[in-house]
Design a protein around this motif. Structure first.
Motif, PDB file in Angstrom:
ATOM      1  N   ALA A 208     -10.943 -55.471  29.949  1.00 61.08           N
ATOM      2  CA  ALA A 208     -10.778 -54.341  29.036  1.00 61.08           C
ATOM      3  C   ALA A 208      -9.340 -53.849  29.063  1.00 61.08           C
ATOM      4  CB  ALA A 208     -11.739 -53.221  29.421  1.00 61.08           C
ATOM      5  N   MET A 209      -8.721 -53.852  30.291  1.00 59.75           N
ATOM      6  CA  MET A 209      -7.327 -53.417  30.402  1.00 59.75           C
ATOM      7  C   MET A 209      -6.406 -54.383  29.674  1.00 59.75           C
ATOM      8  SD  MET A 209      -7.311 -51.926  34.255  1.00 59.75           S
ATOM      9  CE  MET A 209      -5.555 -51.790  34.483  1.00 59.75           C
TER      10      MET A 209
ATOM     11  N   SER B 224      -6.598 -53.642  26.156  1.00 55.97           N
ATOM     12  CA  SER B 224      -5.827 -52.428  25.877  1.00 55.97           C
ATOM     13  C   SER B 224      -4.340 -52.706  25.821  1.00 55.97           C
ATOM     14  CB  SER B 224      -6.095 -51.383  26.967  1.00 55.97           C
ATOM     15  OG  SER B 224      -7.404 -50.926  26.830  1.00 55.97           O
TER      16      SER B 224
ATOM     17  N   ILE C 286      -3.454 -54.118  22.641  1.00 55.92           N
ATOM     18  CA  ILE C 286      -3.436 -53.072  21.615  1.00 55.92           C
ATOM     19  C   ILE C 286      -2.165 -52.230  21.719  1.00 55.92           C
ATOM     20  CG2 ILE C 286      -4.603 -50.985  20.793  1.00 55.92           C
ATOM     21  CD1 ILE C 286      -7.226 -52.326  21.747  1.00 55.92           C
ATOM     22  N   SER C 287      -1.745 -51.992  22.978  1.00 57.75           N
ATOM     23  CA  SER C 287      -0.587 -51.112  23.160  1.00 57.75           C
ATOM     24  C   SER C 287       0.691 -51.723  22.568  1.00 57.75           C
ATOM     25  CB  SER C 287      -0.387 -50.771  24.638  1.00 57.75           C
ATOM     26  OG  SER C 287       0.093 -51.902  25.322  1.00 57.75           O
TER      27      SER C 287
ATOM     28  N   GLN D 177       1.266 -50.262  19.244  1.00 57.42           N
ATOM     29  CA  GLN D 177       1.261 -48.791  19.156  1.00 57.42           C
ATOM     30  C   GLN D 177       1.910 -48.270  17.890  1.00 57.42           C
ATOM     31  OE1 GLN D 177       2.539 -46.466  22.356  1.00 57.42           O
ATOM     32  NE2 GLN D 177       0.862 -47.039  23.714  1.00 57.42           N
TER      33      GLN D 177
ATOM     34  N   ILE E 149      -0.230 -48.890  14.891  1.00 57.89           N
ATOM     35  CA  ILE E 149      -1.407 -48.030  14.892  1.00 57.89           C
ATOM     36  C   ILE E 149      -1.031 -46.613  14.481  1.00 57.89           C
ATOM     37  CG2 ILE E 149      -3.179 -46.965  16.346  1.00 57.89           C
ATOM     38  CD1 ILE E 149      -3.320 -49.584  17.862  1.00 57.89           C
ATOM     39  N   SER E 150       0.110 -46.147  14.987  1.00 54.95           N
ATOM     40  CA  SER E 150       0.499 -44.771  14.652  1.00 54.95           C
ATOM     41  C   SER E 150       0.760 -44.644  13.152  1.00 54.95           C
ATOM     42  CB  SER E 150       1.724 -44.325  15.457  1.00 54.95           C
ATOM     43  OG  SER E 150       2.821 -45.118  15.093  1.00 54.95           O
TER      44      SER E 150
ATOM     45  N   VAL F 191      -3.712 -45.133  11.325  1.00 54.09           N
ATOM     46  CA  VAL F 191      -4.680 -44.752  12.355  1.00 54.09           C
ATOM     47  C   VAL F 191      -6.061 -45.330  12.077  1.00 54.09           C
ATOM     48  CG1 VAL F 191      -5.758 -42.799  13.503  1.00 54.09           C
ATOM     49  CG2 VAL F 191      -3.376 -42.686  12.828  1.00 54.09           C
ATOM     50  N   ALA F 192      -6.372 -45.648  10.811  1.00 50.77           N
ATOM     51  CA  ALA F 192      -7.691 -46.203  10.472  1.00 50.77           C
ATOM     52  C   ALA F 192      -8.010 -47.444  11.299  1.00 50.77           C
ATOM     53  CB  ALA F 192      -7.742 -46.535   8.995  1.00 50.77           C
TER      54      ALA F 192
ATOM     55  N   ALA G 164      -7.421 -48.046  14.417  1.00 54.14           N
ATOM     56  CA  ALA G 164      -8.024 -47.651  15.697  1.00 54.14           C
ATOM     57  C   ALA G 164      -9.480 -47.285  15.508  1.00 54.14           C
ATOM     58  CB  ALA G 164      -7.257 -46.462  16.283  1.00 54.14           C
ATOM     59  N   VAL G 165      -9.785 -46.691  14.373  1.00 54.50           N
ATOM     60  CA  VAL G 165     -11.157 -46.262  14.103  1.00 54.50           C
ATOM     61  C   VAL G 165     -12.097 -47.461  14.017  1.00 54.50           C
ATOM     62  CG1 VAL G 165     -12.608 -45.116  12.408  1.00 54.50           C
ATOM     63  CG2 VAL G 165     -10.372 -44.165  12.976  1.00 54.50           C
ATOM     64  N   LEU G 166     -11.578 -48.581  13.481  1.00 56.96           N
ATOM     65  CA  LEU G 166     -12.435 -49.755  13.302  1.00 56.96           C
ATOM     66  C   LEU G 166     -12.622 -50.577  14.585  1.00 56.96           C
ATOM     67  CD1 LEU G 166     -11.214 -50.918   9.797  1.00 56.96           C
ATOM     68  CD2 LEU G 166     -13.355 -49.756  10.381  1.00 56.96           C
ATOM     69  N   MET G 167     -11.734 -50.340  15.550  1.00 63.23           N
ATOM     70  CA  MET G 167     -11.762 -51.167  16.762  1.00 63.23           C
ATOM     71  C   MET G 167     -13.121 -51.235  17.462  1.00 63.23           C
ATOM     72  SD  MET G 167      -8.040 -51.014  18.599  1.00 63.23           S
ATOM     73  CE  MET G 167      -8.622 -49.648  19.534  1.00 63.23           C
ATOM     74  N   PRO G 168     -13.792 -50.099  17.692  1.00 58.27           N
ATOM     75  CA  PRO G 168     -15.063 -50.188  18.417  1.00 58.27           C
ATOM     76  C   PRO G 168     -16.081 -51.070  17.695  1.00 58.27           C
ATOM     77  CG  PRO G 168     -14.423 -47.892  18.095  1.00 58.27           C
ATOM     78  CD  PRO G 168     -13.449 -48.715  17.353  1.00 58.27           C
TER      79      PRO G 168
ATOM     80  N   GLN H  34      -8.464 -38.412  13.901  1.00 60.15           N
ATOM     81  CA  GLN H  34      -7.321 -39.207  13.428  1.00 60.15           C
ATOM     82  C   GLN H  34      -5.981 -38.533  13.681  1.00 60.15           C
ATOM     83  OE1 GLN H  34      -7.282 -40.756   9.550  1.00 60.15           O
ATOM     84  NE2 GLN H  34      -8.976 -42.171   9.889  1.00 60.15           N
TER      85      GLN H  34
ATOM     86  N   VAL I  60      -0.936 -42.058  20.521  1.00 63.00           N
ATOM     87  CA  VAL I  60      -1.527 -43.378  20.292  1.00 63.00           C
ATOM     88  C   VAL I  60      -2.139 -43.971  21.569  1.00 63.00           C
ATOM     89  CG1 VAL I  60      -1.077 -45.685  19.435  1.00 63.00           C
ATOM     90  CG2 VAL I  60       0.030 -43.752  18.375  1.00 63.00           C
TER      91      VAL I  60
ATOM     92  N   VAL J 202      -5.471 -46.770  22.821  1.00 60.42           N
ATOM     93  CA  VAL J 202      -5.342 -47.913  23.720  1.00 60.42           C
ATOM     94  C   VAL J 202      -6.411 -47.872  24.805  1.00 60.42           C
ATOM     95  CG1 VAL J 202      -3.795 -48.972  25.373  1.00 60.42           C
ATOM     96  CG2 VAL J 202      -2.897 -48.122  23.224  1.00 60.42           C
TER      97      VAL J 202
ATOM     98  N   ILE K 213     -11.522 -49.665  27.039  1.00 61.17           N
ATOM     99  CA  ILE K 213     -11.886 -49.636  28.460  1.00 61.17           C
ATOM    100  C   ILE K 213     -13.115 -48.770  28.655  1.00 61.17           C
ATOM    101  CG2 ILE K 213     -11.135 -49.024  30.770  1.00 61.17           C
ATOM    102  CD1 ILE K 213      -8.358 -49.689  30.065  1.00 61.17           C
TER     103      ILE K 213
END
Lengths: 357, 357
Positions: free
Chosen positions: A314-315, A318, A321-322, A325, A328-329, A332-333, A335-339, B325, B332, B336, B340
């Motif tokens: 998981a790290m 992450s 993903i980082s 950054q 994503i900034s 932002v949408a 990040a919302v779809l990630m899960p 959001q 951000v 990330v 996790i």
């Protein structure tokens, strides 16, 4: 139903194996070192060893220790064969090597080996010395096979007869053995294996067939030659598969020369099937075996590695993903779809894995 | 090992049940409608029905249909009892109701009920009409019990004897039954149930005990009174638990008045244990049962609901995140860390669930 009430009735599932009230009383009697009360609570003659085992499994280590000192005879061979592996491991150091070797002599050879496996290395030496020559050789031979193979599961007691014997001769032979204390007959058996001059199995006669046939009938004419033969190096899971596929009740085990050396019975297979299924299911969730009797520390130890691996991956995710950054900034949408992506991927994987197993 | 080569040897796990070459040949013979070749490939007398079943399960529906037209006798009662449920369902409409009712008469009553369960409603009517009065009544009675209960699993054939009989009398009785065609004896049995004057079971004598005892011994003196009695409404999982706990090979089933009405044997229990374990494992992953014979559409239908629920919950999680959001765009790093948290939570849950089951 009055006549039935004396019988051993099937317990309701809710209290099966967890008759807490009685265990509390037992604990009190042990703490008070009240032998008479303990004997009252443990009705050794009437109670099925499997039920006694259920109760002793719920006692604490110190209770079991006191019990072994006060009434060592409670730990009978039949009880030792019924206790769970980790409880046996806990109880054996409390018994004398004399008592353990006696139990091993009395038990069928497959149960004796299972008991022996739970001994510490030193204890093994001591117990082996107490055993008669032949039993010792047999135990050593059984241990030469890998764990979880047919060689470990088989018992060396079985009934074999040549093909030219009649039903009458076979029954008379068994009666004679039974009269002499039955030391050469297995405690439970379901088939008579028919052998040729080289001690090779060539067929079998179920006891129920023997029972319904006239005394003069030859075994040769009765036997079923469609025999499933097990070799000692066969994995226990494969043996269980054969028992299930062919609805076997017992099967002969042969050595490298094809000679009959043992037998495996279905009750051992029922245990193996349960064991293998539990293993599969626990493996699926990445948990290694942890019983009810384990301490919190054991449980943590058993489950932590997988959770730790999970944390690392998981790290890793992450950190990937980082890297993004900045993107994503800006959006932002994302990040919302990630899960959604992560969850669907994980779930599909688990389903596929389960079906494959 | 030469003597052994004639025997039915245990198949290596790798090709167990998937002997593809032979199935291809069989398919060709069926397509060519070559009866002689089909008979050559299906050696009905020598082959174990379980193996024949393995091969027929791999044929397509149209192949099975042609086979049923060309050689209906291939679908013997023993084979029908061995085939997987969904294959039986596929095959039964191809057979005449006469053939099905004959098979039901020949099979033990538990297998007959299992066969009957796979029939369509119309076919049930037809088959019931073909059955003799007594068999019909028995089938109807069995069906009155819920699915997955002891009542459905039990067979009505068993061996019972009064407690004042001797070993000799009991064996003679069985021989007499065997001589008369054995219609009243079950095909396989392992215990003789001892009954009182009201037909209530009061103990049992394993056949192996009967075998080693003198003819003059009374059953009363031999019997084990530690009897596990099953009632027809008991869940099959609870029955399996009792078989495992007490190492049973067979158990008597009693009716509401405590009278002996049937018997359950361990080979049926082995199947139940496998079935229940598979159910548990599939349920854990949210997959309902889907066999190898199912089509892609079936599999999708079986797995989609859970994935859909999963999608909904993931979307819910996303919508919660989307509320924040603005906060996320400011920090951000939060995004990330999300995987996790989600992953650890999910994994811990699966572990806890698996251990609880």
């Amino acid at each position: 139903m009055t006549e039935l009430s004396e019988l051993h009735e099937a317990p309701a599932p809710s209290h099966a194996g967890l008759d807490v009230g009685n265990v509390d009383e037992l604990h009190e009697a042990i703490t008070a070192q009240d032998k008479t009360r303990i004997r009252e609570l443990l009705d050794l003659d009437l109670e099925h060893p499997a039920e006694l085992a259920d109760r002793l499994e719920q006692l604490s280590h110190s209770d079991r220790k006191t019990l072994a000192e006060l009434c060592p005879d409670v730990f009978s061979p039949a009880l030792l064969a019924e206790l769970e592996d980790d409880v046996v491991e806990d109880v054996l150091p409390l018994l004398s090597s004399r008592q353990i070797s006696r139990a091993m002599e009395e038990l069928e050879s497959d149960d004796a080996v299972q008991l022996f496996e739970e001994l510490s290395d030193e204890a093994r030496e001591e117990v082996l010395e107490e055993l008669p020559e032949q039993e010792r050789r047999e135990i050593e031979e059984s241990l030469s096979f890998d764990e979880e193979t047919a060689g470990r599961l088989m018992q060396r007691e079985f009934v074999a007869a040549p093909e030219f014997w009649t039903v009458g001769q076979t029954i008379d032979h068994m009666r004679e053995q039974g009269e002499r204390g039955g030391d050469n007959l297995p405690e439970k058996f379901f088939d008579v294996y028919v052998i040729d001059a080289h001690f090779h199995p060539i067929g079998y006669v179920p006891l129920s067939t023997l029972m319904r046939s006239q005394r003069g009938t030859l075994l040769r004419d009765l036997m079923d030659t469609n025999l499933t033969v097990i070799t000692p190096d066969m994995d226990q899971e494969d043996v269980a598969y054969l028992f299930e596929k062919y609805d076997l009740i017992s099967a002969p085990v042969v050595d490298a020369d094809g000679r009959l050396t043992g037998m495996i019975t279905v009750d051992d297979m029922v245990e193996v099937i349960q064991e293998e299924n539990t293993e599969d299911m626990l493996a699926l969730a990445g948990v290694s075996e942890a019983g009810l009797v384990d301490t919190v520390a054991d449980t943590v130890k058993a489950r932590a590695p997988w959770l730790f691996v999970n944390l690392l991956t998981a790290m890793l995710a992450s950190s990937v993903i980082s890297l993004f950054q900045n993107e994503i900034s800006q959006l932002v949408a994302l990040a919302v779809l990630m899960p959604i992506v992560a969850s669907m991927g994980g779930n599909t994987g688990t389903q596929a894995l389960t079906v494959a197993i």
